[in-house]
Design a protein around this motif. Structure first.
Motif, PDB file in Angstrom:
ATOM      1  N   ARG A 112     -12.487  -4.169   4.421  1.00 32.75           N
ATOM      2  CA  ARG A 112     -12.506  -5.637   4.386  1.00 32.75           C
ATOM      3  C   ARG A 112     -12.839  -6.254   5.736  1.00 32.75           C
ATOM      4  NH1 ARG A 112     -10.958  -9.583   0.783  1.00 32.75           N
ATOM      5  NH2 ARG A 112     -10.583  -7.936  -0.734  1.00 32.75           N
ATOM      6  N   LEU A 113     -12.336  -5.677   6.811  1.00 32.54           N
ATOM      7  CA  LEU A 113     -12.506  -6.269   8.146  1.00 32.54           C
ATOM      8  C   LEU A 113     -13.602  -5.620   8.973  1.00 32.54           C
ATOM      9  CD1 LEU A 113     -10.667  -8.658   9.112  1.00 32.54           C
ATOM     10  CD2 LEU A 113      -9.629  -7.336   7.281  1.00 32.54           C
ATOM     11  N   GLY A 114     -14.056  -4.429   8.588  1.00 30.29           N
ATOM     12  CA  GLY A 114     -15.129  -3.780   9.321  1.00 30.29           C
ATOM     13  C   GLY A 114     -14.687  -3.007  10.538  1.00 30.29           C
ATOM     14  N   CYS A 115     -13.386  -2.834  10.717  1.00 32.55           N
ATOM     15  CA  CYS A 115     -12.871  -2.025  11.830  1.00 32.55           C
ATOM     16  C   CYS A 115     -11.511  -1.478  11.418  1.00 32.55           C
ATOM     17  CB  CYS A 115     -12.763  -2.843  13.112  1.00 32.55           C
ATOM     18  SG  CYS A 115     -11.505  -4.138  13.065  1.00 32.55           S
ATOM     19  N   SER A 116     -11.028  -0.515  12.170  1.00 25.53           N
ATOM     20  CA  SER A 116      -9.728   0.078  11.865  1.00 25.53           C
ATOM     21  C   SER A 116      -8.599  -0.847  12.300  1.00 25.53           C
ATOM     22  CB  SER A 116      -9.582   1.418  12.578  1.00 25.53           C
ATOM     23  OG  SER A 116      -9.469   1.207  13.977  1.00 25.53           O
ATOM     24  N   PRO A 117      -7.400  -0.714  11.714  1.00 24.48           N
ATOM     25  CA  PRO A 117      -6.259  -1.519  12.167  1.00 24.48           C
ATOM     26  C   PRO A 117      -5.973  -1.335  13.658  1.00 24.48           C
ATOM     27  CG  PRO A 117      -5.747  -0.472  10.078  1.00 24.48           C
ATOM     28  CD  PRO A 117      -7.051   0.115  10.543  1.00 24.48           C
ATOM     29  N   GLY A 118      -6.114  -0.078  14.148  1.00 23.81           N
ATOM     30  CA  GLY A 118      -5.846   0.174  15.562  1.00 23.81           C
ATOM     31  C   GLY A 118      -6.807  -0.576  16.473  1.00 23.81           C
ATOM     32  N   LYS A 119      -8.091  -0.540  16.136  1.00 25.68           N
ATOM     33  CA  LYS A 119      -9.084  -1.243  16.945  1.00 25.68           C
ATOM     34  C   LYS A 119      -8.840  -2.747  16.899  1.00 25.68           C
ATOM     35  CE  LYS A 119     -14.072  -1.844  17.586  1.00 25.68           C
ATOM     36  NZ  LYS A 119     -15.421  -1.464  17.102  1.00 25.68           N
ATOM     37  N   PHE A 120      -8.492  -3.247  15.732  1.00 25.22           N
ATOM     38  CA  PHE A 120      -8.198  -4.675  15.588  1.00 25.22           C
ATOM     39  C   PHE A 120      -7.043  -5.079  16.487  1.00 25.22           C
ATOM     40  CE2 PHE A 120      -6.000  -8.271  13.738  1.00 25.22           C
ATOM     41  CZ  PHE A 120      -7.026  -9.145  13.400  1.00 25.22           C
ATOM     42  N   ALA A 121      -5.976  -4.266  16.478  1.00 27.00           N
ATOM     43  CA  ALA A 121      -4.798  -4.564  17.285  1.00 27.00           C
ATOM     44  C   ALA A 121      -5.118  -4.521  18.781  1.00 27.00           C
ATOM     45  CB  ALA A 121      -3.680  -3.586  16.955  1.00 27.00           C
ATOM     46  N   ARG A 122      -5.899  -3.510  19.193  1.00 25.05           N
ATOM     47  CA  ARG A 122      -6.226  -3.373  20.624  1.00 25.05           C
ATOM     48  C   ARG A 122      -7.092  -4.520  21.111  1.00 25.05           C
ATOM     49  NH1 ARG A 122      -6.711   1.990  18.903  1.00 25.05           N
ATOM     50  NH2 ARG A 122      -8.974   1.808  18.710  1.00 25.05           N
TER      51      ARG A 122
ATOM     52  N   TYR B  24       0.847  -1.194   0.000  1.00 32.66           N
ATOM     53  CA  TYR B  24       0.000   0.000   0.000  1.00 32.66           C
ATOM     54  C   TYR B  24       0.883   1.245   0.000  1.00 32.66           C
ATOM     55  CZ  TYR B  24      -4.095  -2.894   0.744  1.00 32.66           C
ATOM     56  OH  TYR B  24      -5.085  -3.818   0.579  1.00 32.66           O
ATOM     57  N   GLU B  25       0.430   2.301  -0.673  1.00 36.34           N
ATOM     58  CA  GLU B  25       1.235   3.502  -0.826  1.00 36.34           C
ATOM     59  C   GLU B  25       1.392   4.280   0.466  1.00 36.34           C
ATOM     60  OE1 GLU B  25      -0.421   5.799  -3.969  1.00 36.34           O
ATOM     61  OE2 GLU B  25       0.212   4.398  -5.547  1.00 36.34           O
ATOM     62  N   SER B  26       0.440   4.121   1.373  1.00 31.40           N
ATOM     63  CA  SER B  26       0.496   4.866   2.634  1.00 31.40           C
ATOM     64  C   SER B  26      -0.284   4.126   3.708  1.00 31.40           C
ATOM     65  CB  SER B  26      -0.100   6.266   2.449  1.00 31.40           C
ATOM     66  OG  SER B  26      -1.496   6.160   2.160  1.00 31.40           O
ATOM     67  N   ALA B  27      -0.064   4.554   4.956  1.00 31.62           N
ATOM     68  CA  ALA B  27      -0.818   3.986   6.075  1.00 31.62           C
ATOM     69  C   ALA B  27      -2.298   4.291   5.919  1.00 31.62           C
ATOM     70  CB  ALA B  27      -0.289   4.543   7.393  1.00 31.62           C
ATOM     71  N   SER B  28      -2.607   5.475   5.377  1.00 35.28           N
ATOM     72  CA  SER B  28      -4.006   5.854   5.181  1.00 35.28           C
ATOM     73  C   SER B  28      -4.693   4.933   4.180  1.00 35.28           C
ATOM     74  CB  SER B  28      -4.080   7.304   4.690  1.00 35.28           C
ATOM     75  OG  SER B  28      -5.418   7.665   4.397  1.00 35.28           O
ATOM     76  N   ALA B  29      -4.012   4.641   3.060  1.00 40.02           N
ATOM     77  CA  ALA B  29      -4.583   3.742   2.051  1.00 40.02           C
ATOM     78  C   ALA B  29      -4.782   2.339   2.631  1.00 40.02           C
ATOM     79  CB  ALA B  29      -3.684   3.687   0.831  1.00 40.02           C
ATOM     80  N   PHE B  30      -3.798   1.890   3.408  1.00 33.11           N
ATOM     81  CA  PHE B  30      -3.919   0.580   4.055  1.00 33.11           C
ATOM     82  C   PHE B  30      -5.076   0.566   5.040  1.00 33.11           C
ATOM     83  CE2 PHE B  30      -2.644  -1.614   8.078  1.00 33.11           C
ATOM     84  CZ  PHE B  30      -3.044  -2.886   7.691  1.00 33.11           C
ATOM     85  N   SER B  31      -5.196   1.594   5.865  1.00 34.65           N
ATOM     86  CA  SER B  31      -6.264   1.652   6.868  1.00 34.65           C
ATOM     87  C   SER B  31      -7.639   1.625   6.216  1.00 34.65           C
ATOM     88  CB  SER B  31      -6.121   2.912   7.725  1.00 34.65           C
ATOM     89  OG  SER B  31      -4.928   2.874   8.471  1.00 34.65           O
ATOM     90  N   THR B  32      -7.786   2.330   5.098  1.00 35.95           N
ATOM     91  CA  THR B  32      -9.062   2.348   4.381  1.00 35.95           C
ATOM     92  C   THR B  32      -9.403   0.958   3.858  1.00 35.95           C
ATOM     93  OG1 THR B  32      -8.758   4.663   3.735  1.00 35.95           O
ATOM     94  CG2 THR B  32     -10.314   3.351   2.438  1.00 35.95           C
TER      95      THR B  32
END
Length: 302
Positions: free
Chosen positions: A284-294, A271-279
């Motif tokens: 796909r997962l229905g939550c943000s990467p941060g929420k998933f990690a927590r 992914y070109e950026s963290a923002s593109a990856f987060s989107t």
């Protein structure tokens, strides 16, 4: 590594419980479903295993059984016997007549896989894998299970690492057998197709690349339309969808381990950026990467 090795490494099988299961005379036990892969190999005699809603199946000496997610089942000396409900135990037990030498012996056990990517294993395998003892690979599986049982009984240095490697070998052997002549769409069938396997190895070797169907078709040596149709037939999804799923599996593993920043994860999976990856992750997962990690992936089922 090849794609199958990549998947096994991501599953991180560990924490095995392995024990002898013995019986003598007439006996029958049943178990409720439990959320862990289970395995067994028959060493002496035979038994009948019945899965809920199905007819009893006879397992004989040398037969190997792998359950990617263990459903309710019964285990008995003869079909049709009333079975007593039992809870799984991590110690050896002899069913039926406790006196005298057993006429049935099996080595059985369970193990853990990384829960956030457990769906990878379930997608690769049917609900039940039965490798008959008459087929040579069952002998190889038996040797691995014996080593697992020996390791479980001891407290030698490096035990967990040795168990993880042995469980990885066990899974690979079962997956190899399942893949031979398999007509079920998925990675195993893909690895048996020389053209698709070449493309899969290329994608796994460089997951960061912005692969297009046209580029992958060229690697396959097929027209774009012929390649796309063949990939879907063999894998059950399109090549770009497969790549997206694999990227997200890598991302989930990295987020759970918590050792990389979003920028680093995004860069490593293309992914070109963290923002593109987060989107893409949220979509796909229905939550943000941060929420998933927590949350440790708890409650995320996609």
């Amino acid at each position: 590594m090849d794609p199958l090795s990549d998947v096994i490494a991501l599953l991180k099988p560990s924490t095995a419980i392995s024990k002898p299961i013995k019986g003598r005379g007439r006996w029958g036990v049943r178990y409720a479903a439990y959320d862990a892969p289970g395995f067994t190999i028959i060493v002496v005699g035979a038994c009948w295993i019945t899965f809920e809603g199905q007819d009893p199946v006879k397992f004989e000496k040398g037969d190997f059984l792998l359950l990617p997610s263990t459903p309710p089942f019964s285990l008995s000396s003869h079909p049709g016997i009333d079975c007593e409900l039992r809870a799984p135990m991590d110690v050896a037990i002899q069913h039926g007549d406790r006196d005298g030498e057993p006429d049935f012996v099996a080595l059985g056990g369970t193990f853990r896989i990384e829960p956030v990517n457990a769906a990878l294993l379930l997608a690769l395998l049917p609900s039940v894998i039965h490798v008959p003892g008459s087929q040579g690979r069952a002998g190889r599986l038996g040797k691995v299970i014996e080593l697992i049982m020996e390791e479980c009984e001891n407290e030698d240095p490096g035990k967990e690492m040795v168990l993880q490697r042995l469980l990885e070998v066990l899974l690979v052997e079962a997956l190899r057998w399942r893949g031979i002549g398999s007509g079920v769409a998925g990675l195993l069938r893909g690895m048996q197709d020389p053209v698709i396997a070449r493309v899969l190895r290329t994608m796994h070797a460089d997951v960061r690349a912005g692969w297009t169907v046209a580029e992958l078709a060229k690697i396959a040596g097929l027209s774009r339309s012929a390649f796309a149709a063949r990939f879907v037939e063999v894998l059950g999804c399109g090549p770009i969808e497969y790549l997206a799923r694999w990227r997200m599996a890598i991302a989930k593993d990295a987020l759970i381990r918590g050792s990389k920043t979003l920028d680093k994860i995004a860069d490593e999976i293309g992914y070109e950026s963290a923002s593109a990856f987060s989107t893409a992750f949220r979509k796909r997962l229905g939550c943000s990467p941060g929420k998933f990690a927590r949350s440790g992936g708890v409650g995320v089922t996609r």
